[in-house]
Design a protein around this motif. Structure first.
Motif, short mmCIF file in Angstrom:
data_model
loop_
_atom_site.label_atom_id
_atom_site.label_comp_id
_atom_site.label_asym_id
_atom_site.label_seq_id
_atom_site.Cartn_x
_atom_site.Cartn_y
_atom_site.Cartn_z
N THR A 112 0.84 -1.20 0.00
CA THR A 112 0.00 0.00 0.00
C THR A 112 0.87 1.25 0.00
O THR A 112 2.09 1.19 0.20
N ASP A 128 0.84 3.56 2.26
CA ASP A 128 1.38 3.72 3.61
C ASP A 128 2.60 2.82 3.82
O ASP A 128 3.58 3.22 4.44
N ASP A 129 2.52 1.59 3.30
CA ASP A 129 3.66 0.67 3.41
C ASP A 129 4.90 1.27 2.74
O ASP A 129 6.01 1.24 3.29
N GLN A 171 5.53 4.43 2.05
CA GLN A 171 6.00 5.60 2.78
C GLN A 171 6.82 5.18 4.00
O GLN A 171 7.89 5.75 4.28
N ASN A 172 6.34 4.18 4.72
CA ASN A 172 7.06 3.70 5.90
C ASN A 172 8.42 3.11 5.51
O ASN A 172 9.42 3.31 6.21
#
Length: 206
Positions: A37, A39-40, A42-43
């Motif tokens: 995703t 978010d994944d 970005q992290n």
């Protein structure tokens, strides 16, 4: 007398020579990014991206660079001048590489393709800025007027180098500042443009 055609060829070759002959040595390295995703991703970028000393934080890409200057001097009766100067800038471009899952969402793939291309463009611009300043530094060193002693010539060369590298650093910071202000709007615009090209058959689907 020199052959006219040979003279013409020599004049053309001299005219075609670039103003500065600063050298660039460029290499690439990559760090892995996982996730399915946004978010994944970005992290992963925040966790695995290269740490930049000037900011103390991790970035999605970085360019490490080092300038090397070689100067030769010619001494004659009562004066010393810069006989030649050569500047080499060695850069290492660090970029992310996504370990793309087989069933990654097309929207996430589109975002990644857009983002990774923009990161590479950004870092390549840092390289261009460095090379431009290497050429300016080389020209400035060669333009130093003759001095009474070689020690004075060396001091002048050191001052010229410090001033040019300071301007280089300022240009790099200025570029980053402008890019950060326009980041979100630029990515959205690039995503729309990339999707239009996909729909027109100019790019493969993400």
């Amino acid at each position: 007398m020199m052959n006219p055609s040979l003279l013409c060829a020599l004049m053309l070759s001299i005219t075609a020579m670039p103003a500065g002959a600063a050298s660039l040595v460029k290499t690439y390295s990559y760090f892995s990014v996982g996730g399915r995703t946004l978010d994944d991703i970005q992290n992963q970028l925040s966790k695995n991206g290269p740490e930049v000393k000037s900011t103390g934080s991790r970035h999605p890409g970085a360019t490490q660079m080092a300038f090397t200057t070689r100067i030769s001097y010619a001494q004659s009766a009562g004066s010393c001048r810069v006989a030649d100067a050569a500047v080499t800038v060695k850069v290492k471009v660090i970029l992310p590489e996504w370990r793309r899952p087989r069933k990654a969402d097309p929207g996430v793939r589109l975002f990644w393709d857009t983002l990774s291309a923009d990161i590479k463009r950004h870092e390549e611009r840092h390289v261009e800025i460095a090379k431009n300043h290497a050429r300016l530094l080389e020209d400035a060193l060669k333009a130093i007027p003759p001095q009474k002693t070689c020690e004075q010539a060396k001091l002048n060369a050191a001052a010229v180098q410090a001033a040019e590298l300071a301007m280089h650093d300022q240009d790099q910071v200025r570029f980053d500042r402008v890019e950060s202000v326009n980041f979100e709007s630029r990515i959205l615009r690039l995503m729309r443009y990339r999707m239009e090209r996909v729909e027109a058959g100019q790019l493969p689907p993400p």
